[in-house]
Design an enzyme around this catalytic site. Structure first.
Site, mmCIF file in Angstrom:
data_model
loop_
_atom_site.group_PDB
_atom_site.id
_atom_site.type_symbol
_atom_site.label_atom_id
_atom_site.label_comp_id
_atom_site.label_asym_id
_atom_site.label_seq_id
_atom_site.Cartn_x
_atom_site.Cartn_y
_atom_site.Cartn_z
ATOM 1 N N GLN A 12 0.819 -1.207 0.000
ATOM 2 C CA GLN A 12 0.000 0.000 0.000
ATOM 3 C C GLN A 12 0.860 1.269 0.000
ATOM 4 O O GLN A 12 2.091 1.213 0.048
ATOM 5 C CB GLN A 12 -0.962 -0.042 1.181
ATOM 6 C CG GLN A 12 -1.917 -1.221 1.106
ATOM 7 C CD GLN A 12 -2.845 -1.341 2.293
ATOM 8 O OE1 GLN A 12 -3.012 -0.404 3.070
ATOM 9 N NE2 GLN A 12 -3.462 -2.513 2.451
ATOM 10 N N HIS A 16 13.671 -2.196 1.481
ATOM 11 C CA HIS A 16 15.094 -2.035 1.196
ATOM 12 C C HIS A 16 15.827 -3.132 1.965
ATOM 13 O O HIS A 16 15.214 -3.841 2.782
ATOM 14 C CB HIS A 16 15.577 -0.645 1.616
ATOM 15 C CG HIS A 16 16.916 -0.284 1.060
ATOM 16 N ND1 HIS A 16 18.020 -0.014 1.855
ATOM 17 C CD2 HIS A 16 17.328 -0.161 -0.226
ATOM 18 C CE1 HIS A 16 19.058 0.263 1.069
ATOM 19 N NE2 HIS A 16 18.666 0.191 -0.192
ATOM 20 N N HIS A 60 -0.095 0.886 4.702
ATOM 21 C CA HIS A 60 0.435 2.231 4.508
ATOM 22 C C HIS A 60 1.641 2.547 5.398
ATOM 23 O O HIS A 60 1.598 2.358 6.619
ATOM 24 C CB HIS A 60 -0.662 3.271 4.767
ATOM 25 C CG HIS A 60 -1.935 2.979 4.043
ATOM 26 N ND1 HIS A 60 -2.077 3.093 2.685
ATOM 27 C CD2 HIS A 60 -3.149 2.555 4.496
ATOM 28 C CE1 HIS A 60 -3.295 2.765 2.326
ATOM 29 N NE2 HIS A 60 -3.970 2.430 3.408
ATOM 30 N N ASN A 107 -8.247 -5.121 -1.822
ATOM 31 C CA ASN A 107 -7.131 -4.716 -2.667
ATOM 32 C C ASN A 107 -7.133 -5.443 -4.007
ATOM 33 O O ASN A 107 -6.667 -4.896 -5.013
ATOM 34 C CB ASN A 107 -5.809 -4.915 -1.928
ATOM 35 C CG ASN A 107 -5.509 -3.762 -0.989
ATOM 36 O OD1 ASN A 107 -4.954 -2.750 -1.395
ATOM 37 N ND2 ASN A 107 -5.906 -3.909 0.268
#
Length: 553
Positions: A69, A75, A102, A185
């Protein structure tokens, strides 16, 4: 829509210039960045503002049906790897059907298993999160391995293995919530793909220019050639998701009169193995029961329902029953096996269930609510760590009462409570304790309607009375005081409740349950129309041992 996917830059540790590999059914928003050796599986959605950067730690893997989201950052460190489910080494592995919500940070080396939910602004670094875990908002998971199927509460800091091993198990309602997010989603992914496809979006625009059909459902042609004249793209995608997950698909119908009592009837069973066959069967059910409500649901291996959704309405408006209120003490009411009045007394065959509980069961069934049960021993009662009994799929009062008696029999010496659940809103409308460790069965004083402010009650275990708090809350206060825990409260309005943005009411300085109850009543009065929850805090470990909502809007 151009997507910014670039090769990994040449560095002292890597000159591979590896590029992302993205499945054709995935949707990657143009405002996201994907760099380097990143493998993205089928039906993945990558929302705007997401950064997936495999330029230091590499490679990354993101499994099918997973959603990343807005604002997610992935990373990895140059050193350190995890073993993926394919037994290869990865800097970051995220499994299938996961929700990375989010502003989450997943920093490798990191592993997130299948069916995991990682809540807003949470961080996973140098850690493994086992399959089926649910991590709520603002949590930190670092240098640990979370066992599969564990629940991490909001704000938790899990940085040693002892903390990870003590985490509670995920409950059934948590799994339903996670499945719901996946379904939403997947519908968004289909919608975005349609918006980028002129053929698909023009169909929508043409239909918007016309009047809606009598059943209030307008469909559009899917970009992957699965089309339906009467089902929307969200429903088609929900069917696909259910089949992909191995769920069976069921449908039910009901006319407007019986809708109020929840007397749904099954359509012809769907034995389809493909989306096209399932859509054809659904359209047959819609056509056969035109002018009625029709709903779609999935059935898992445990014969539990998931993603229950109404896909057809008589006129586009739901005339739902009024909010459930805990019934008053009506011990003389009579029932037959279906819960209808017939003039002959209906009660528990073993005497374990009170007449009032039978009355509550009947009213829940009549209102179309789902019924569940939970149990907890005395030690865990203080922390609110309830566990579900065997799910109840029965639709008659007699069968439900039998299931309640079985749960009581299996958990002698523990608390057992009855739960009423609104299927549509997916929230609880009733929580009432029907057994206590001393074997006593609850009276009207222990019942709590979650849909409204708690009724007047009195504590059965202490000489503490309250006009606004249930006896269960008063008992929890007494247990917290006896255990040396600190007590506080938090409140939140309806809009912020969805984001978990609770605000503190302040710590309660009380040396007795009576003082604590008085302080809580003051907060309930001050924050009428809002959610209020009771908090218990272990002052030594500086962690919460109890969070329970005591008032709803």
């Amino acid at each position: 829509m151009a997507v910014r996917n670039t090769a990994a830059p040449p560095t002292p540790w890597s000159r591979s210039l590896a590029e992302p590999k993205i499945h054709e059914t995935a949707f990657v928003h143009s405002f996201s960045n994907i760099i380097g050796d990143v493998q993205i599986g089928a039906n993945v959605i990558v929302a705007p503002g997401t950064s997936i950067r495999a330029d230091e730690g590499t490679p990354f893997y993101i499994g099918e049906n997973t959603n990343l989201q807005d604002g997610v950052v992935i990373h990895g460190l140059e050193q350190g790897r995890v073993i993926g489910d394919d037994q290869n080494e990865y800097s970051v592995w995220i499994g299938s059907n996961a929700s990375i919500t989010h502003m989450t940070l997943i920093h490798g080396p990191a592993y997130v298993g299948d069916n995991c939910f990682i809540g807003f602004r949470s961080t996973v670094f140098n850690a493994r999160v086992g399959a089926g875990c649910i991590v709520m908002m603002h949590a930190l998971i670092q240098d640990v391995e979370i066992p599969p199927g564990k629940y991490v509460p909001s704000g938790a800091v899990i940085t040693n293995q002892q903390q990870a091993d003590r985490l509670p198990d995920v409950q059934a309602q948590d799994k339903q919530f996670s499945h719901h997010v996946i379904g939403i989603n997947q519908a968004l992914r289909a919608g975005y793909l349609c918006a980028a496809d002129s053929k698909c979006i023009n169909t929508i625009r043409d239909e918007l220019a016309k009047s809606y059909t009598s059943n209030g459902v307008n469909g559009f042609e899917r970009s992957n050639d699965v089309a339906s004249s009467s089902l929307g793209a969200q429903t088609v995608d929900q069917v696909r998701y259910l089949l992909d997950q191995g769920y069976k698909i069921g449908t039910e119908h009901v006319d407007e009169r019986r809708f109020r009592t929840g007397s749904w009837q099954s359509c012809t069973p769907i034995e389809a193995r493909s989306v096209g066959e399932a859509i054809a069967a659904l359209e047959g059910c819609l056509a056969e029961h035109s002018g009625e409500y029709v709903r779609l649901f999935g059935i898992d291996k445990g014969k539990r329902r998931v993603l229950e959704t109404i896909i057809q309405r008589p006129d586009g408006v739901i005339n739902a029953p009024a909010n459930f209120k805990a019934p008053t003490n009506q011990t003389n009411k009579s029932y037959n096996g279906n819960g209808s009045s017939n003039g002959s007394s209906y009660g528990s065959s073993s005497g374990k269930i009170s007449a009032e509980t039978v009355d509550q069961v009947q009213q829940l069934l009549a209102g179309g609510y789902k019924i569940g049960m939970e149990h907890v021993d005395e030690r865990r009662f203080r922390t609110g760590s309830w566990q579900s009994c065997q799910p109840i799929e029965a639709t008659s009062t007699k069968e439900v009462v039998a299931a309640l008696e079985e749960c009581i029999e299996n958990h002698q010496g523990e608390y057992v409570r009855l739960i009423g659940i609104d299927r549509k809103a997916k929230r609880r409308v009733l929580e009432t304790i029907i057994q206590r460790p001393n074997g006593s069965v609850s009276s009207s004083g222990t019942s709590k309607s979650v849909a409204s402010a708690p009724a007047a009650t009195s504590s059965a275990t202490a000489s503490v009375t309250s006009t606004r708090l249930s006896s269960e809350v008063v008992e929890q206060l007494q247990q917290l005081i006896n255990g040396g825990y600190k007590i506080s409260a938090e409140h939140v309005d309806q809009r912020r409740f969805r984001t978990g943005s609770w605000a503190s009411c302040g710590q309660i300085q009380a040396s007795s349950a009576q003082q604590a109850a008085a302080a809580l009543e003051g907060y309930l009065a001050e924050y009428q129309g809002e959610y209020v929850r009771l908090i218990g805090i272990d002052p030594k470990a500086k962690r919460r041992v109890l969070e329970t909502i005591i008032q709803r809007p």
